[in-house]
Design a protein around this motif. Structure first.
Motif, PDB file in Angstrom:
ATOM      1  N   VAL A 189       0.838  -1.193   0.000  1.00 39.33           N
ATOM      2  CA  VAL A 189       0.000   0.000   0.000  1.00 39.33           C
ATOM      3  C   VAL A 189       0.878   1.250   0.000  1.00 39.33           C
ATOM      4  O   VAL A 189       1.931   1.290   0.652  1.00 39.33           O
ATOM      5  N   ARG A 190       0.446   2.260  -0.717  1.00 37.78           N
ATOM      6  CA  ARG A 190       1.123   3.546  -0.751  1.00 37.78           C
ATOM      7  C   ARG A 190       0.085   4.656  -0.514  1.00 37.78           C
ATOM      8  O   ARG A 190      -1.048   4.578  -0.982  1.00 37.78           O
ATOM      9  N   TRP A 191       0.526   5.675   0.230  1.00 34.44           N
ATOM     10  CA  TRP A 191      -0.391   6.782   0.557  1.00 34.44           C
ATOM     11  C   TRP A 191       0.251   8.081   0.078  1.00 34.44           C
ATOM     12  O   TRP A 191       1.276   8.512   0.586  1.00 34.44           O
ATOM     13  N   PHE A 192      -0.392   8.697  -0.892  1.00 33.12           N
ATOM     14  CA  PHE A 192       0.062   9.984  -1.413  1.00 33.12           C
ATOM     15  C   PHE A 192      -0.886  11.061  -0.904  1.00 33.12           C
ATOM     16  O   PHE A 192      -1.966  11.284  -1.448  1.00 33.12           O
ATOM     17  N   HIS A 193      -0.444  11.731   0.168  1.00 34.14           N
ATOM     18  CA  HIS A 193      -1.273  12.750   0.812  1.00 34.14           C
ATOM     19  C   HIS A 193      -1.289  13.998  -0.065  1.00 34.14           C
ATOM     20  O   HIS A 193      -0.234  14.425  -0.578  1.00 34.14           O
ATOM     21  N   PRO A 194      -2.472  14.621  -0.256  1.00 28.49           N
ATOM     22  CA  PRO A 194      -2.544  15.792  -1.146  1.00 28.49           C
ATOM     23  C   PRO A 194      -1.718  16.986  -0.663  1.00 28.49           C
ATOM     24  O   PRO A 194      -1.338  17.836  -1.455  1.00 28.49           O
ATOM     25  N   GLU A 195      -1.418  17.061   0.635  1.00 33.99           N
ATOM     26  CA  GLU A 195      -0.667  18.194   1.177  1.00 33.99           C
ATOM     27  C   GLU A 195       0.723  17.784   1.680  1.00 33.99           C
ATOM     28  O   GLU A 195       1.694  18.519   1.522  1.00 33.99           O
ATOM     29  N   LYS A 196       0.818  16.601   2.290  1.00 38.17           N
ATOM     30  CA  LYS A 196       2.069  16.178   2.912  1.00 38.17           C
ATOM     31  C   LYS A 196       2.918  15.295   2.013  1.00 38.17           C
ATOM     32  O   LYS A 196       4.013  14.883   2.398  1.00 38.17           O
ATOM     33  N   GLY A 197       2.413  14.983   0.862  1.00 31.86           N
ATOM     34  CA  GLY A 197       3.160  14.124  -0.033  1.00 31.86           C
ATOM     35  C   GLY A 197       3.039  12.667   0.368  1.00 31.86           C
ATOM     36  O   GLY A 197       2.091  12.267   1.039  1.00 31.86           O
ATOM     37  N   GLU A 198       4.038  11.860  -0.040  1.00 26.57           N
ATOM     38  CA  GLU A 198       3.961  10.433   0.252  1.00 26.57           C
ATOM     39  C   GLU A 198       4.282  10.165   1.724  1.00 26.57           C
ATOM     40  O   GLU A 198       5.281  10.647   2.262  1.00 26.57           O
ATOM     41  N   LEU A 199       3.394   9.415   2.363  1.00 29.78           N
ATOM     42  CA  LEU A 199       3.609   8.988   3.742  1.00 29.78           C
ATOM     43  C   LEU A 199       4.054   7.533   3.728  1.00 29.78           C
ATOM     44  O   LEU A 199       3.444   6.688   3.077  1.00 29.78           O
ATOM     45  N   LYS A 200       5.116   7.230   4.450  1.00 27.35           N
ATOM     46  CA  LYS A 200       5.661   5.879   4.450  1.00 27.35           C
ATOM     47  C   LYS A 200       4.755   4.929   5.239  1.00 27.35           C
ATOM     48  O   LYS A 200       4.142   5.325   6.234  1.00 27.35           O
ATOM     49  N   PRO A 201       4.691   3.673   4.815  1.00 29.37           N
ATOM     50  CA  PRO A 201       3.890   2.684   5.555  1.00 29.37           C
ATOM     51  C   PRO A 201       4.305   2.575   7.018  1.00 29.37           C
ATOM     52  O   PRO A 201       3.470   2.294   7.884  1.00 29.37           O
ATOM     53  N   ASP A 202       5.602   2.792   7.292  1.00 23.38           N
ATOM     54  CA  ASP A 202       6.064   2.716   8.682  1.00 23.38           C
ATOM     55  C   ASP A 202       5.386   3.759   9.557  1.00 23.38           C
ATOM     56  O   ASP A 202       5.326   3.610  10.786  1.00 23.38           O
ATOM     57  N   GLU A 203       4.876   4.836   8.944  1.00 29.66           N
ATOM     58  CA  GLU A 203       4.211   5.885   9.702  1.00 29.66           C
ATOM     59  C   GLU A 203       2.760   5.551  10.001  1.00 29.66           C
ATOM     60  O   GLU A 203       2.283   5.766  11.112  1.00 29.66           O
ATOM     61  N   PHE A 204       2.050   5.036   8.991  1.00 24.53           N
ATOM     62  CA  PHE A 204       0.607   4.886   9.190  1.00 24.53           C
ATOM     63  C   PHE A 204       0.140   3.461   9.480  1.00 24.53           C
ATOM     64  O   PHE A 204      -0.934   3.277  10.056  1.00 24.53           O
ATOM     65  N   ILE A 205       0.924   2.440   9.103  1.00 28.43           N
ATOM     66  CA  ILE A 205       0.493   1.062   9.389  1.00 28.43           C
ATOM     67  C   ILE A 205       0.430   0.798  10.903  1.00 28.43           C
ATOM     68  O   ILE A 205      -0.562   0.243  11.394  1.00 28.43           O
ATOM     69  N   PRO A 206       1.464   1.190  11.695  1.00 27.29           N
ATOM     70  CA  PRO A 206       1.354   0.981  13.151  1.00 27.29           C
ATOM     71  C   PRO A 206       0.154   1.702  13.765  1.00 27.29           C
ATOM     72  O   PRO A 206      -0.500   1.169  14.656  1.00 27.29           O
ATOM     73  N   VAL A 207      -0.131   2.918  13.269  1.00 21.65           N
ATOM     74  CA  VAL A 207      -1.295   3.655  13.771  1.00 21.65           C
ATOM     75  C   VAL A 207      -2.578   2.920  13.413  1.00 21.65           C
ATOM     76  O   VAL A 207      -3.506   2.809  14.223  1.00 21.65           O
ATOM     77  N   ALA A 208      -2.622   2.392  12.190  1.00 14.30           N
ATOM     78  CA  ALA A 208      -3.805   1.642  11.762  1.00 14.30           C
ATOM     79  C   ALA A 208      -4.020   0.414  12.635  1.00 14.30           C
ATOM     80  O   ALA A 208      -5.152   0.063  12.984  1.00 14.30           O
TER      81      ALA A 208
END
Length: 650
Positions: free
Chosen positions: A429-448
């Motif tokens: 999975v890849r997350w391209f935030h409209p304002e912050k750009g690409e967020l790494k999986p290491d950032e959002f997977i643990p939160v998820a």
């Protein structure tokens, strides 16, 4: 007579000083003597004034002297009343004795005035006035002082008995008749006195009982029924009282204890055993905590210790002792149990100056202790608050991103090391935030995973990957990573089946990658999930092998078709003869068991050759390709097929 009355204590209204209820009743009833000073003041002024006025009209020196005596006693009683009220002594034993002496003295002086009026030849009006004053006083005071029957009856008898005798000895028949009536008035007034006394005493006893019951209910409301510790309400009460009385240089520690995976104790052994474990934990906490500490069960499997400490070092020592004490094995019905715990600690005033801020700080510290791997102790640090804000921000944005289709699926090929052909694509999975750009999986997977969003996210990834893979050649499979939380969620297998059905993908073309951490706990849901999907052809791969709690037991137990050797053995800083030996051992085991062995993290041709010679048959890494969008994955497959056609034609 006065002495006999002073010593008279009827058993009916004797108050025992060693009886808590009777003691409170006595204090309350004595207080009633002083409760209405205005009535006593009016009675004293009127009685003394009327006696003096009547005596002055007679010109009788004896009557005048007696009248002034009444007035002086009245003034003294008023002065005593003011002093007792001012110094707050209305409920004391001394105040009762003082009141008793003054009441008897005043009653005796009024009795003397009335007897002199009957026996002396004075104006009929004066005689009538003095008799009326005496009888009225005796009647009124019997009700007013009924709370202390000794005083009320003493005054009544002191006034009416001598007066009745004087009337009966009179030469006038009418006065004799009045004497008889006065005598008959005595028992009726005594009856009224006792009725009032009983009513007052019953009311006070009832109020006392209600107060004790209310206190008992309050204690029960603040006590946990399972452990006997303070509950959440009791903890809040204790903390508020402590905070109100705290000194500026005082230091406190709040230690928040959470039993790790306690739900499994209840599920496997039953709630009665779980309650006994909680009671034992409560006992251990009480024993190891300082005597002045507040120990509470905050709810469920959470406990809090709130106590005074000299400094952080003492708090660290106490936390360590608590942790060690809880983690000592339990013996329940002869069975040995081990309970793990995570601790979060906050200090006052370092981490908060009030109960709420201290609780929040300890809660955050506990959160980090659990996120960091559980079974550890964390002290609050200000960076935790910043991390929490960041995590909550990511959580909110991630939920919105799922709705707005901001997430994308990229695919990294897994290649056959012998032929160079793509065998599988791993969906990432890849997350391209409209304002912050690409967020790494290491950032959002643990939160998820921490917030439960991983279930929704995981189902979405599986559905998207299956849909895209359905358009690839049938010999190419797709691999999807699954979180342990997603697997243990209700209906997890059904979600995978629905994704396959909606995409029209053959279940045999789906590989689900799971990590070793999934098998740390012996969870029936995990086994059922794997068994249910294996039956329809879904294959399972063991990811990151060698980095966790590696065990040949679950390799033998579950139907894994592939083992992925972690990149740390291929391209990490510790690569060498030992890592090469480990890869060879795993590859040999895989060959024997009929499993594919994937080497992750391949970046150079030397690494490819090394893992190939070690026995790995599949490889993945930047040497072959980075993760690419679905259209580039399709192009890689198309190019590969085109090359196959050229080779066949040439």
């Amino acid at each position: 007579m006065v002495r006999s009355i002073l010593s008279f204590r009827a058993p009916f209204f004797r108050l025992k000083a060693n009886d808590e209820v009777d003691q409170q009743v006595r204090e309350t009833l004595v207080g009633l003597l002083y409760s209405n000073p205005l009535s006593l003041l009016i009675g004293a002024v009127c009685g003394g004034g009327l006696c003096i006025a009547a005596a002055l009209t007679t010109g009788d020196s004896l009557l005048i002297a007696a009248a002034w005596t009444v007035g002086v006693i009245a003034l003294i009683r008023i002065a005593i009343l003011v002093a007792v009220k001012q110094f707050g002594m209305a409920n004391s034993v001394a105040s009762e004795i003082v009141f008793e002496i003054g009441a008897f003295a005043y009653a005796a002086s009024l009795s003397v005035m009335a007897v002199l009026a009957i026996t002396h030849d004075i104006l009929p009006a004066a005689k009538m006035l003095l008799v009326v004053v005496a009888v009225s006083y005796a009647t009124a005071i019997a009700a007013r002082n009924a709370g202390r029957p000794t005083i009320a009856l003493g005054q009544l008898l002191l006034v009416l008995v001598p007066l009745s005798i004087a009337m009966l000895l009179s030469d006038s028949t009418l006065i004799q008749i009045l004497g008889v009536a006065t005598l008959l008035h005595i028992p009726s007034t005594i009856s009224i006195t006792f009725n009032v006394f009983r009513s007052l005493r019953d009311s006070i006893v009832s109020a006392h009982s209600n107060a004790k019951f209310a206190d008992k209910m309050q204690v029960l409301a603040r006590t946990d029924v399972v452990t006997g510790l303070a509950n959440r309400a009791g903890l809040n009460h204790a903390m508020v009282e402590t905070m109100m009385a705290i000194e500026d240089d005082s230091r406190k520690a709040l230690i928040w204890v959470d039993l790790d995976r306690f739900k499994e104790v209840n599920d496997l052994l039953g709630h009665p055993v779980g309650d006994r474990v909680l009671s034992e934990v409560a006992k251990r906490l009480s024993e190891v905590s300082p005597e002045s500490a507040t120990v509470a069960r905050f709810g469920g499997d959470e406990f809090i210790v709130f106590c005074a400490v000299e400094d952080r070092k003492e708090a660290e020592k106490l936390s360590s002792e608590i942790h060690a004490e809880i983690m000592r094995p339990f013996r329940i019905d002869g069975e040995r149990l081990e309970v793990r715990a995570s601790l979060g600690v906050a200090l006052l005033p370092d981490n908060g100056t009030d109960a709420d801020s201290l609780m929040k700080a300890a809660d955050l510290a506990l959160y980090h202790a659990k996120v960091g791997g559980r079974s550890q102790t964390c002290f609050y640090d200000s960076s935790m608050s910043r991390d929490l804000v960041r995590r909550r921000e990511i959580e909110d944005e991630l939920r919105s991103a799922l709705k707005r289709d901001e997430l994308s699926i990229f695919f990294q090929p897994i290649v056959d090391l012998e032929t160079g052909r793509i065998k599988t694509f791993e969906a990432l999975v890849r997350w391209f935030h409209p304002e912050k750009g690409e967020l790494k999986p290491d950032e959002f997977i643990p939160v998820a995973e921490e917030t439960g969003v991983i279930v929704t996210l995981g189902n979405w990834i599986t559905a998207q990957a299956a849909r895209i893979a359905a358009s690839w050649p049938e010999d190419v499979t797709v691999a999807v990573n699954l979180s342990p939380l997603q697997i243990r969620a209700p209906g997890a297998a059904l979600g995978i089946k629905n994704a396959l059905r909606e995409a029209g993908l053959d279940p045999r073309r789906l590989e689900l990658e799971v990590t070793e951490s999934l098998f740390i706990e012996d969870n029936h849901a995990t086994a059922d999930f794997i068994e249910e999907l294996s039956e329809i052809g879904v294959r399972f791969a063991l990811d990151d092998f060698g980095t966790g709690y590696s065990s040949l037991g679950y390799i033998n137990k579950f139907p894994f078709s592939k083992i992925k050797v972690d990149r740390s053995f291929v391209s990490g800083s510790q690569v060498g003869r030992k890592s090469d030996a480990i890869i060879r051992a795993v590859a040999e085991m895989g060959t024997t068991l009929g499993m594919d062995i994937v080497a992750e993290g391949l970046e150079t041709v030397e690494q490819v050759q090394a893992v190939k010679s070690a026995g790995c048959n599949l490889g993945q890494g930047y040497y072959f390709s980075r993760a690419v969008p679905d259209y580039l994955a399709a192009m890689l497959l198309a190019n590969e097929r085109e090359q196959d056609v050229r080779k066949a034609a040439g």
